[in-house]
Design an enzyme around this catalytic site. Structure first.
Site, short mmCIF file in Angstrom:
data_model
loop_
_atom_site.label_atom_id
_atom_site.label_comp_id
_atom_site.label_asym_id
_atom_site.label_seq_id
_atom_site.Cartn_x
_atom_site.Cartn_y
_atom_site.Cartn_z
N ASP A 252 11.51 -1.60 4.18
CA ASP A 252 12.43 -1.33 3.16
C ASP A 252 13.57 -2.37 2.65
OD1 ASP A 252 13.88 1.17 1.90
OD2 ASP A 252 15.61 0.11 2.94
N GLU B 265 8.66 -3.29 0.25
CA GLU B 265 9.05 -2.60 -0.88
C GLU B 265 9.75 -3.65 -1.80
OE1 GLU B 265 12.00 0.90 -1.80
OE2 GLU B 265 12.70 -0.37 -0.32
#
Length: 725
Positions: free
Chosen positions: A477, A532
């Site tokens: 993330d 990401e």
């Protein structure tokens, strides 16, 4: 996490925190561990177990679901290592070396045996015909750094930034050499969990913690009645505190399984009790706000034993993004066991071949969607115990599903009592000090990737989830925030290469990403690594040996933004050429995960594609025995086609957030109370309701609703891809 136009937005309005103010230091001596021993100690609303069986009070920690776990046979002990203290004679000026413990002297090549313990039933009971079959796997090794020059052949445009890229690769190679010299290699360096935290041996328990800022430290907990003078720790020259607790006279461990534990420190910021940084389990006791660290070491016969081999990596990933806590149709926090029994078969039936689980790492603030991590090595106790999670993953493997973990190494919760923030009383312990260590939009702390012990902590954290829980890979993330000192905030990336390779690039963070991908792919060749990144960083999905960052896939975030942009326009303003360009605009040899929408678009304050298309008509015109409307007909048709076009053109993998396959109505709104912001603005809560924090799978299963047709189309689409590739 959420991005828009290069700006990353908070996933949920930060309305309240589950941790008390930093100054809280309550006396817990009177509470003992009784809350872990009683069946009714945990909120039934939280753990919502389905079984009505009588609770066996013998285990010290109950399973959150009250369902039966596989009775474990003897699990493998951690590899014995020779303790050899090495003091580095020289230290690279580019890194901060803190060799605080004995170097792990192990061979980088690790011959691994995987035990097959036979079939397992849905309830997890071992077959009576259990047989142990050992599969010999070839040596796993982390390849040495290559020349790092192939990126220039892959993308000649990079030649204009060769000085930066060669410097980056030189830093990576220097780090590899230092790790080899001082730690015995990356394979050993990434096993910090075998030296830090609580380490059980035949003679007792050793506890180690890196806290150079602390003036004194002692281990406290239920086992010594929270007496800070009972078990005093000693500190070595590298800032590592240590204590050895011998077994009791009867041979029992000095700290019982299930005991609450903390480290008591005198720090530059005052006296504080902290959850150990390497804690493997933490629980919020009834009536308390901060979490408590739990010494989690169940007897061998109670440990879950994996029964099924991990599936091989498929040629094309079809990922079902899921959040265990909100996966129930009821307004509750769901459990690992319920997810295992109810949701995993659904995912398999729909035709997906991987499940990506959010919010695994412990986070005290539920509404953070799991992105404000407090305890990095502990699975979220809201949904059950570590063994419950292992049972879930094993069941997924039985179904042939890969299990990917949404891992957060981009930032950490700023909680002081139950997180890493100010752990040793200093601002720059695990994080950068000052403004560089604080993310003003997320209200969280930012890691110092140039610190030796931070590298050990994060690399070991990634390996822990792969080794201990058998995850099949990660979705990292917030990688954009890691790679740039501006964190992608208020920056619109245009694709100019100067935006990627300059003084705004955090080279330490990029080197960490190269190291962790090296470790993942070297030791776990079948593991998947997804990043990401909204910036479009060149070389992101090129192997490290070729000079790249090393991810397998990049999340193709521009596609979802494109669909939202189009949904705000009139139909006649949709340009097919622009749609095709967005779908196919990706770098050569760099694979992408395409998605029309993820969890970001499902949050309160945003809209799902189904809601953009059909809006309030979804409440009254989705029943098949009632007339439809032009808005419903158009919406259902476009909902199907948007997904089909995205899957067909958007990338080499596909992702869907749970429930969106059938056009889940409404949004996700975590339970929260009213709050008045510092500027005086009043933000109404939802009375801590779970009504909008669940997934109405029953709507997609109802054959009298139009949702069913949308779900069946998505199912047919997945099976079509499986058959024809």
């Amino acid at each position: 996490m959420v991005y828009a136009s290069g700006i990353r937005l908070p996933c949920v309005p930060h309305l309240y925190k589950s941790s008390a103010p930093s100054g809280f230091n309550g006396d817990r001596r009177s509470t003992s561990l009784s809350f872990l021993l009683k069946k009714d100690s945990f909120s039934r609303k939280i753990f919502a177990g389905k079984s009505s069986k009588e609770f066996d009070a013998s285990p010290l920690i109950i399973t959150a679901s009250e369902k039966v776990l596989v009775p474990g046979s003897q699990s493998d002990d951690p590899s014995a290592v020779t303790d050899q203290l090495e003091t580095p004679e020289t230290v690279s000026e580019d890194i901060e070396v803190r060799n605080g413990i004995e170097s792990l002297q192990m061979e980088d090549n690790e011959n691994v045996e995987i035990e097959d313990h036979g079939p397992v039933t849905l309830q997890g009971k071992v077959s009576s015909e259990k047989s142990e079959v050992k599969r010999e796997v070839g040596p796993r090794s982390i390849p040495p750094p290559g020349a790092g020059q192939n990126i220039y052949e892959i993308d000649p445009n990079l030649l204009g930034h060769r000085q930066h890229l060669d410097y980056r690769y030189g830093r990576y190679k220097q780090m590899c050499e230092d790790i080899d010299k001082y730690e015995g290699g990356l394979a050993a360096f990434s096993r910090g969990y075998e030296k830090f935290g609580f380490i059980r041996s035949d003679t007792g328990i050793t506890y180690r913690e890196w806290a150079p800022g602390a003036k004194s430290a002692s281990l406290i907990g239920d086992f010594n009645n929270w007496n800070p003078n009972a078990d005093i720790m000693t500190q070595n020259e590298f800032g590592v505190w240590e204590i050895f607790l011998p077994n009791n006279a009867d041979g029992s461990p000095p700290i019982p399984h299930g005991s609450r534990v903390k480290i008591h420190m005198d720090t530059p910021s005052g006296i504080k009790d902290s959850i150990p940084a390497w804690i493997k389990f933490s629980v919020q006791a009834p009536g308390e706000i901060p979490y408590n660290g739990i010494y989690y070491d169940p007897p061998e016969e109670e440990k879950y034993v994996f029964q099924h081999p991990q599936p091989k990596k498929p040629k094309s990933l079809r990922i079902y993004e899921a959040h265990v806590g909100m996966s129930s149709t009821e307004p509750i926090i769901n459990t690992y066991a319920n997810f295992r029994d109810d949701v995993l078969p659904r995912i398999k039936r729909l035709g997906y071949n991987a499940v990506q689980i959010m919010a695994v790492q412990e986070h005290s603030y539920y509404a953070s969607f799991g992105y404000h991590v407090t305890n990095f090595f502990a699975p979220s106790s809201r949904c059950g115990t570590p063994d419950d999670l292992k049972s879930l993953i094993d069941k997924a493997h039985e179904l042939g599903l890969l299990v990917l973990m949404d891992i957060v190494h981009s930032h950490a919760s700023n909680n002081v009592l139950d997180g890493l923030n100010m752990f040793d009383g200093t601002d720059g312990h695990y994080f950068h000090s000052g403004s560089r260590g604080y993310h003003w939009m997320w209200d969280s702390r930012l890691f110092n990737y140039g610190s030796w012990e931070v590298l050990r902590f994060l690399l070991s954290n990634a390996r822990w989830w792969l080794e201990e829980y058998k995850f099949d890979g990660f979705r990292f993330d917030g990688v954009t925030s890691m790679m740039y000192t501006h964190h992608g905030l208020q920056v619109a990336f245009t694709g100019n290469y100067s935006e990627y390779f300059g003084f705004a690039t955090d080279v330490d963070a990029v080197v960490y990403l190269m190291l962790v991908n090296d470790m993942i792919h070297g030791l776990y060749p079948e593991a998947v690594s997804i990043g990401e990144d909204v910036s479009g960083m060149p070389t992101f999905c090129i192997p490290v040996q070729d000079g790249g960052v090393g991810f397998d896939y990049r999340l193709q975030m521009a596609i979802a933004d494109k669909w939202i942009e189009l949904l705000k326009k009139r139909d006649e303003d949709w340009k097919m050429g622009a749609i095709v360009h967005t779908m196919t605009n990706r770098r050569w040899l760099e694979k992408c995960v395409a998605y029309a929408e993820s969890h970001d678009q499902a949050l309160v304050g945003d809209k799902t594609i189904a809601f953009w298309l059909m809006d309030k008509d979804m409440y009254d015109f989705m029943a098949l025995d009632r007339p439809s409307t032009p808005r419903i007909d158009r919406g259902i048709a476009l909902h199907k086609m948007i997904r089909l076009v995205t899957m067909g053109l958007g990338g080499e993998a596909y992702l869907n957030f749970m429930g969106n396959e059938f056009g889940h109505p409404e949004w996700i709104d975590f339970p929260r109370g009213d709050q008045r912001l510092p500027n005086g603005q009043f933000v109404p809560g939802n009375n801590f309701s779970y009504d909008k924090c669940r997934r109405r799978f029953d709507l997609g299963d109802a054959d009298y609703l139009r949702y069913r047709g949308m779900q069946e189309f998505d199912r047919a689409m997945q099976h079509l891809e499986e058959k024809y590739g």
